[in-house]
Every structure is written in structure tokens, then in C-alpha cells.
Design an enzyme around this catalytic site. Sequence first.
Site, PDB file in Angstrom:
ATOM      1  N   LYS A 255      -7.307  10.523 -54.051  1.00  0.00           N
ATOM      2  CA  LYS A 255      -8.179  11.700 -54.210  1.00  0.00           C
ATOM      3  C   LYS A 255      -9.348  11.398 -55.142  1.00  0.00           C
ATOM      4  CE  LYS A 255      -4.998  14.552 -55.805  1.00  0.00           C
ATOM      5  NZ  LYS A 255      -3.750  13.759 -55.758  1.00  0.00           N
TER       6      LYS A 255
ATOM      7  N   ARG B  62      -2.362  23.085 -57.530  1.00  0.00           N
ATOM      8  CA  ARG B  62      -1.145  22.282 -57.404  1.00  0.00           C
ATOM      9  C   ARG B  62       0.074  23.134 -57.106  1.00  0.00           C
ATOM     10  NH1 ARG B  62      -2.871  17.489 -60.256  1.00  0.00           N
ATOM     11  NH2 ARG B  62      -1.354  15.829 -60.102  1.00  0.00           N
TER      12      ARG B  62
ATOM     13  N   ARG C 294      -0.439  -1.751 -58.627  1.00  0.00           N
ATOM     14  CA  ARG C 294      -1.399  -1.379 -59.677  1.00  0.00           C
ATOM     15  C   ARG C 294      -0.852  -1.800 -61.050  1.00  0.00           C
ATOM     16  NH1 ARG C 294      -3.671   4.489 -58.645  1.00  0.00           N
ATOM     17  NH2 ARG C 294      -2.305   5.339 -60.214  1.00  0.00           N
TER      18      ARG C 294
ATOM     19  N   ARG D 286      -2.403   4.128 -67.172  1.00  0.00           N
ATOM     20  CA  ARG D 286      -2.237   5.462 -67.747  1.00  0.00           C
ATOM     21  C   ARG D 286      -0.802   5.572 -68.218  1.00  0.00           C
ATOM     22  NH1 ARG D 286      -4.464   9.245 -62.900  1.00  0.00           N
ATOM     23  NH2 ARG D 286      -2.532  10.317 -63.419  1.00  0.00           N
TER      24      ARG D 286
ATOM     25  N   ARG E  97       6.674  12.630 -60.125  1.00  0.00           N
ATOM     26  CA  ARG E  97       5.447  13.299 -59.685  1.00  0.00           C
ATOM     27  C   ARG E  97       5.472  13.555 -58.174  1.00  0.00           C
ATOM     28  NH1 ARG E  97       0.411  12.494 -62.115  1.00  0.00           N
ATOM     29  NH2 ARG E  97      -0.187  10.772 -60.809  1.00  0.00           N
TER      30      ARG E  97
HETATM   31  P1  AMP Z   1      -3.686  13.962 -61.957  1.00  0.00           P
HETATM   32  O1  AMP Z   1      -4.634  13.094 -62.694  1.00  0.00           O
HETATM   33  O2  AMP Z   1      -4.358  14.969 -61.080  1.00  0.00           O
HETATM   34  O3  AMP Z   1      -2.635  13.189 -61.221  1.00  0.00           O
HETATM   35  O4  AMP Z   1      -2.910  14.825 -63.059  1.00  0.00           O
HETATM   36  C1  AMP Z   1      -2.121  14.206 -64.054  1.00  0.00           C
HETATM   37  C2  AMP Z   1      -1.113  15.218 -64.627  1.00  0.00           C
HETATM   38  O5  AMP Z   1      -1.804  16.336 -65.203  1.00  0.00           O
HETATM   39  C3  AMP Z   1      -0.181  15.852 -63.611  1.00  0.00           C
HETATM   40  O6  AMP Z   1       0.950  15.028 -63.353  1.00  0.00           O
HETATM   41  C4  AMP Z   1       0.209  17.148 -64.302  1.00  0.00           C
HETATM   42  O7  AMP Z   1       1.138  16.918 -65.331  1.00  0.00           O
HETATM   43  C5  AMP Z   1      -1.105  17.554 -64.967  1.00  0.00           C
HETATM   44  N1  AMP Z   1      -1.937  18.404 -64.091  1.00  0.00           N
HETATM   45  C6  AMP Z   1      -3.136  18.067 -63.510  1.00  0.00           C
HETATM   46  N2  AMP Z   1      -3.622  19.072 -62.779  1.00  0.00           N
HETATM   47  C7  AMP Z   1      -2.724  20.087 -62.862  1.00  0.00           C
HETATM   48  C8  AMP Z   1      -2.647  21.375 -62.298  1.00  0.00           C
HETATM   49  N3  AMP Z   1      -3.610  21.844 -61.474  1.00  0.00           N
HETATM   50  N4  AMP Z   1      -1.567  22.140 -62.599  1.00  0.00           N
HETATM   51  C9  AMP Z   1      -0.589  21.702 -63.417  1.00  0.00           C
HETATM   52  N5  AMP Z   1      -0.594  20.481 -63.984  1.00  0.00           N
HETATM   53  C10 AMP Z   1      -1.636  19.647 -63.713  1.00  0.00           C
END
Ligand code: AMP
Length: 200
Positions: free
Chosen positions: A13, A88, A127, A137, A148
Site C-alpha cells: 500500500k 482498519r 525484508r 521497523r 497483524r
Molecule cells: P501501518 O504502517 O499502516 O501498517 O500501521 C502500523 C500500526 O499502526 C498498525 O499495526 C496498528 O497498530 C497501528 N495503526 C495504523 N493505522 C491504524 C488504524 N487506522 N487504526 C488502528 N490502528 C492503526
Amino acid sequence: MNIILLGPPGAGKGTQAARLVEKYGLKQLSTGDMLRAAVASGSELGQQAKEIMDRGGLMPDALMIDMISERLDQPDCAKGVIFDGFPRTVAQAQALDELLAKKNLSLDAVIEIKVDEAALVGRIESRIAQSDGGAVRSDDNVETLRKRLEVYREQTAPILPYYQAKGALKTVDGLKSIDEVSAQIEEILEGARSRSGVEG
Ligand code: AMP
């Protein structure tokens, strides 16, 4: 033009969003990046976020909805945005619909980047191998990825039928090369643009 990119963690994404920023001048709104910035700042929100992110959980809906709502009001979002990592949950998707209506903004496309789980685990393993053991990360490890993915399956995937019922959902094959995925997305967006042009 406002679009949502959906897909499991590691589907690409962020990579695709960055390309759309270049091509269409849209602003990428990554809630994950916003949370990582909060973690880096050491704020109270950041401390809460770090704990939740490291175990692969989700932040509370209300908090994320407020965060997105405030962000949308900033001038750099005027040309349109790409929602990356938001919504999400179905509750976030419903709140986003209300927010957009209230702010008089359209939702032009919801694009799912579809990738199967085995491929994602393989991608993240390579990765981690490439980063020489030091994860890129702190939530970038196989155990957190599995968590996740489970959260995605249980809490985020139900968004797909929500948008499908509205006739808004388009799916692209995320196992293709980055260029091929971009081409599929651009085709969808050209269609969305011409439709909104016809409708005025
Ligand atoms: P991402 O970089 O989008 O994979 O987000 C990393 C982490 O941030 C996720 O695993 C969640 O813990 C948190 N997170 C990101 N976006 C959201 C969201 N819209 N709602 C809840 N938690 C989020």
C-alpha cells in the site's frame, strides 16, 4: 480525488501510495506514519501507540477517526488524499463516510491490493534478511506480522464487503510486479476520474 488503499500489511500500500502522490499530486495519509511520528516524539499518545503497534494490535477507533478528521482539514489535503492504513475497522469506515459527507468530500475509489498470507510471510522474511537481522521497523518481524495478519483478517477484512455493497470496491492482484500493480490501479483511477467528470 480521494481514494482508499486496502490490503494486508506488506501488500505494498505504501509503495503504491507514493507512486500516486507523484502521478496525481494527492496527499498520502498513512495513519501508521502518523503514529510512528508520535512514537518518535515521545508523547503520551506515542507511548500508547508503541505498545499497541509492537504487539500488532489496533489503536482505538475514536482516536484514529479524530486524527484523520483533523488531518483532512489541513491545506495540503485540498487536492485529494490517499488513505493508507485507514480505515482498519468497519466502525472506522462508517465514521469516514460520515466525515467525508460532513466535509463535502467525495470518495472516488476503494482499491484492495490482494495478496495471500503465505506470500506476505515470505516477503517479510526476505525484508528482514536484507536488513541484516536489524528489523527496519520494530513491528517488522515474523511473529508480529502473523498477529497483524490475524487482526487484518478479523477486523479489517470485513470492510471489504462493506464497500462492495456500496459498489465502490475494486480489487487488484498484489502478487504482480510493482509496475503491474501500479498500472492496474491507474486504470481504475482513470475510470473513476472520467466518471466523476461526466457526472460534473
Ligand atoms: P501501518 O504502517 O499502516 O501498517 O500501521 C502500523 C500500526 O499502526 C498498525 O499495526 C496498528 O497498530 C497501528 N495503526 C495504523 N493505522 C491504524 C488504524 N487506522 N487504526 C488502528 N490502528 C492503526
